[in-house]
Design a protein around this motif. Structure first.
Motif, PDB file in Angstrom:
ATOM      1  N   LYS A   1     -10.642 -37.621  44.042  1.00  0.00           N
ATOM      2  CA  LYS A   1     -10.003 -36.443  43.979  1.00  0.00           C
ATOM      3  C   LYS A   1     -10.167 -35.335  45.002  1.00  0.00           C
ATOM      4  O   LYS A   1     -10.965 -35.225  45.786  1.00  0.00           O
ATOM      5  N   LEU A   2      -8.932 -34.858  45.438  1.00  0.00           N
ATOM      6  CA  LEU A   2      -8.918 -34.007  46.717  1.00  0.00           C
ATOM      7  C   LEU A   2      -9.202 -32.616  46.327  1.00  0.00           C
ATOM      8  O   LEU A   2      -9.359 -32.281  44.885  1.00  0.00           O
ATOM      9  N   GLU A   3      -9.499 -31.579  46.833  1.00  0.00           N
ATOM     10  CA  GLU A   3      -9.826 -30.187  46.938  1.00  0.00           C
ATOM     11  C   GLU A   3      -8.848 -29.616  46.152  1.00  0.00           C
ATOM     12  O   GLU A   3      -9.205 -28.679  45.130  1.00  0.00           O
ATOM     13  N   ASP A   4      -7.538 -29.961  46.137  1.00  0.00           N
ATOM     14  CA  ASP A   4      -6.533 -29.121  45.297  1.00  0.00           C
ATOM     15  C   ASP A   4      -6.406 -29.742  43.730  1.00  0.00           C
ATOM     16  O   ASP A   4      -5.600 -29.285  42.992  1.00  0.00           O
ATOM     17  N   GLY A   5      -7.236 -30.832  43.487  1.00  0.00           N
ATOM     18  CA  GLY A   5      -7.440 -31.375  42.255  1.00  0.00           C
ATOM     19  C   GLY A   5      -6.320 -32.465  42.058  1.00  0.00           C
ATOM     20  O   GLY A   5      -6.428 -33.120  41.009  1.00  0.00           O
TER      21      GLY A   5
ATOM     22  N   LYS B   1     -22.806 -33.249  51.301  1.00  0.00           N
ATOM     23  CA  LYS B   1     -22.031 -32.419  52.016  1.00  0.00           C
ATOM     24  C   LYS B   1     -22.500 -31.745  53.330  1.00  0.00           C
ATOM     25  O   LYS B   1     -21.936 -31.867  54.432  1.00  0.00           O
TER      26      LYS B   1
END
Length: 190
Positions: free
Chosen positions: A68-72, A132
């Motif tokens: 999954k990318l940060e934008d979903g 992270k």
């Protein structure tokens, strides 16, 4: 001869090809004879070993996976574009050896044109915060978190048993090499 005896002989030959680093011959023997026989004998574990060996052999297209990318949205590994080669490295923020090797890899990568190699760093993690923090130290890599550490499905597909583990791939994600050590990888890319 009995099916068990046939399996035993074929498995010995397959293992000899593996030891001689002859994956083409090992995979041919597996596809034509050993795997069908193992299926007939309902030896699921052997079938799985043969399948994994073939799917991770030099020349095979690396198994696809998504994240999954940060934008979903979802990104698929095989859909990555823009590089002549990819270095897929499985690592962990709790692996001291990884924390020593990956900065060295990043330094080597800085000497190469960006379009030539892209490092895809797949973190096998139990703690997203440690991942992270360590990922921020390696800004030139494409980072993917793999929660569940050794039980992560991608780690299982790639048969990861230690970190770091390296795969050198071409632009189409075919496996070119599986270097055991960072020095071996550096020799291949420099």
């Amino acid at each position: 001869a009995s099916k068990e005896y046939q399996k035993s002989i074929l498995l010995n030959i397959w293992q000899a090809y593996d030891n001689l680093e002859e994956p083409e011959k090992a995979n041919y023997l597996s596809r034509k004879h050993l795997s069908p026989l193992a299926k007939e004998l309902k030896e699921t574990a052997l079938v799985n070993v043969l399948f994994t060996y073939e799917s991770l052999s030099v020349g095979a297209k690396a198994p696809n996976f998504s994240w999954k990318l940060e934008d979903g949205s979802t990104q698929w590994f095989h859909e990555l574009k823009g590089s002549d080669h990819y270095i897929l490295v499985f690592w962990s923020s709790s692996c001291s050896h990884c924390l020593q090797e990956l900065p060295k890899l990043q330094k080597k990568m800085q000497a190469l044109p960006k379009s030539e190699y892209q490092v895809v760093a797949f973190g096998l993690e139990d703690d997203i915060y440690s991942w992270k923090n360590e990922s921020l130290r390696l800004p030139e890599f494409l980072h993917i978190p793999g929660m569940g550490k050794w039980q992560n499905e991608v780690a299982k597909i790639y048969d990861i048993t230690k970190t770091p583990t390296y795969f050198l791939l071409d632009t189409d994600k075919k496996i070119i090499a599986k270097p055991e050590e960072l020095e071996e990888l550096v020799d291949l890319i420099m």
